[in-house]
Design an enzyme around this catalytic site. Structure first.
Site, PDB file in Angstrom:
ATOM      1  N   SER A 105       0.790  -1.232   0.000  1.00  0.00           N
ATOM      2  CA  SER A 105       0.000   0.000   0.000  1.00  0.00           C
ATOM      3  C   SER A 105       0.819   1.276   0.000  1.00  0.00           C
ATOM      4  O   SER A 105       0.243   2.377  -0.023  1.00  0.00           O
ATOM      5  CB  SER A 105      -0.961   0.012   1.194  1.00  0.00           C
ATOM      6  OG  SER A 105      -2.030  -0.874   0.973  1.00  0.00           O
ATOM      7  N   LYS A 108      -0.271   3.618  -2.637  1.00  0.00           N
ATOM      8  CA  LYS A 108      -1.313   4.637  -2.511  1.00  0.00           C
ATOM      9  C   LYS A 108      -0.748   6.052  -2.421  1.00  0.00           C
ATOM     10  O   LYS A 108      -1.476   7.028  -2.643  1.00  0.00           O
ATOM     11  CB  LYS A 108      -2.196   4.330  -1.295  1.00  0.00           C
ATOM     12  CG  LYS A 108      -3.009   3.041  -1.418  1.00  0.00           C
ATOM     13  CD  LYS A 108      -3.926   2.859  -0.225  1.00  0.00           C
ATOM     14  CE  LYS A 108      -4.781   1.608  -0.341  1.00  0.00           C
ATOM     15  NZ  LYS A 108      -4.044   0.373  -0.097  1.00  0.00           N
ATOM     16  N   SER A 162      -5.500   3.257   4.673  1.00  0.00           N
ATOM     17  CA  SER A 162      -5.134   2.328   3.598  1.00  0.00           C
ATOM     18  C   SER A 162      -6.345   1.587   3.033  1.00  0.00           C
ATOM     19  O   SER A 162      -6.276   0.381   2.757  1.00  0.00           O
ATOM     20  CB  SER A 162      -4.087   1.321   4.104  1.00  0.00           C
ATOM     21  OG  SER A 162      -3.175   0.989   3.098  1.00  0.00           O
ATOM     22  N   LYS A 267       3.063   6.623   5.129  1.00  0.00           N
ATOM     23  CA  LYS A 267       2.206   5.600   4.518  1.00  0.00           C
ATOM     24  C   LYS A 267       2.735   4.226   4.911  1.00  0.00           C
ATOM     25  O   LYS A 267       3.938   3.971   4.871  1.00  0.00           O
ATOM     26  CB  LYS A 267       2.177   5.715   2.985  1.00  0.00           C
ATOM     27  CG  LYS A 267       1.147   4.790   2.338  1.00  0.00           C
ATOM     28  CD  LYS A 267      -0.258   5.228   2.667  1.00  0.00           C
ATOM     29  CE  LYS A 267      -1.287   4.131   2.420  1.00  0.00           C
ATOM     30  NZ  LYS A 267      -1.292   3.091   3.475  1.00  0.00           N
TER      31      LYS A 267
END
Length: 328
Positions: A105, A108, A162, A267
């Site tokens: 992720s 993202k 997420s 993140k």
């Protein structure tokens, strides 16, 4: 403080070994037996597969290619680590920084960068559809099919907690659709000089989304230029109205809740092929630093690795002594 490097194994991470499937003969059953036994539904088959995968998780690419055997003076559980001064580009710590691995992720962050730089209206309502349901890993989501949220809310949930369906919906609603969005992701990566990076979709559920720590440091630096990405990625919690319900979402990075960290952007990411991943921009010892941790083994190990790096950077005498080793 001099840069610390860990030697890189010769094995090239990012090359996926192909597995051969062998067919097993199935004994014939009588018509009576066949009629008596109900055929499993697709949901049953998916649930059974998820249970098996949870019980016997696949090794990460880093484990397969021996990257965890690379020694480092801080004894990190991440097979890849990089700490860079955001302003001067000075490398303070590195371990296998050129290894190309799935990034889960962390993807993202590029999804958000493409959406924000496209200037698409954040107040436009987007609808979660069946196309946003994860068929790659069978992951769950609280955003049911038919959920309508603004683009800004989708972006918030994708960055902060997420949310996979939110990230995929952002890609689908890009001008030209999902294919055009993925093209824009790869085009932006090329523009940033991320030569080790390739995106296949906007969520990170696919192991074909791959990058190196060196490239991801460039991504973090670019994303940090946008106030909105900084704000949404570090938001501790967010509540959204979904139909008649209010749903509370929390940040997937526990460090944003800690007073002794000053995090400007972050993140997290996880799929079995990637291990536990984390990228951050944080202020430590009066410097703005970019930290990249990939393929960490253990549920909380990426957080522990970040804490060990922080202690070392702050000169904590309790932290392990950092000894120089060959540049990787």
């Amino acid at each position: 403080m001099g840069a610390v490097h860990a030697a890189t194994p010769k094995a090239k991470a990012g090359v996926k070994a192909s597995a051969k499937k062998s067919a097993k003969a199935v004994p014939a059953r009588s018509a009576k037996t066949t009629r008596a036994k109900a055929r499993p539904t697709s949901r049953t088959r998916t649930s059974s597969r998820a249970v098996v995968e949870a019980a016997t998780p696949r090794p990460s690419y880093g484990q397969v290619f021996g990257l965890h055997a690379t020694p480092d003076p801080l004894d990190l559980k991440s097979s890849v680590a990089l700490v860079v001064d955001q302003d001067t580009n000075e490398v303070l710590f590195s371990k296998n920084p050129k290894a190309v691995l799935p990034i889960a992720s962390i993807t993202k962050l590029m999804t958000a960068l493409v959406v924000v730089e496209a200037g698409l209206p954040l107040d436009e309502a987007l609808t979660v559809s069946q196309a946003d349901v994860d068929t790659e890993k069978g992951s769950r989501s609280r955003l049911t099919v038919g959920t309508r949220l603004t683009r800004g809310e989708m972006l918030h949930l994708a960055l902060m907690s997420s949310e996979n369906r939110a990230a995929n919906a952002l890609g689908r609603h890009y001008p030209g659709g999902l294919d055009a969005f993925v093209e824009a992701m790869n085009r932006k990566a090329a523009e940033l000089g991320m030569t080790d990076t390739r995106y296949a979709e906007p969520t990170g559920l696919s192991s074909r989304n791959q990058s190196s720590a060196r490239d991801l440091a460039q991504l973090v630096k670019a994303a940090y230029e946008h106030d909105l990405i900084r704000e949404l990625s570090t938001s501790p919690e967010h509540r959204v109205a979904v139909g008649r319900r209010d749903l509370q979402f929390r940040n997937s990075n526990g460090l944003v809740f800690k007073d002794d960290w000053t995090i400007g952007l972050q993140k997290t990411g996880y799929i079995s092929e990637a291990g536990r991943c984390l990228v951050m921009q944080a202020e430590l010892a009066g410097r703005k630093l970019i930290m990249v941790l990939l393929d960490s083994a253990g549920r909380y190990s990426r957080i522990a690795d970040a804490e060990r790096l922080r202690q070392w950077l702050l000169g904590d005498p309790a932290a392990p002594i950092a000894l120089s080793s060959p540049t990787s």
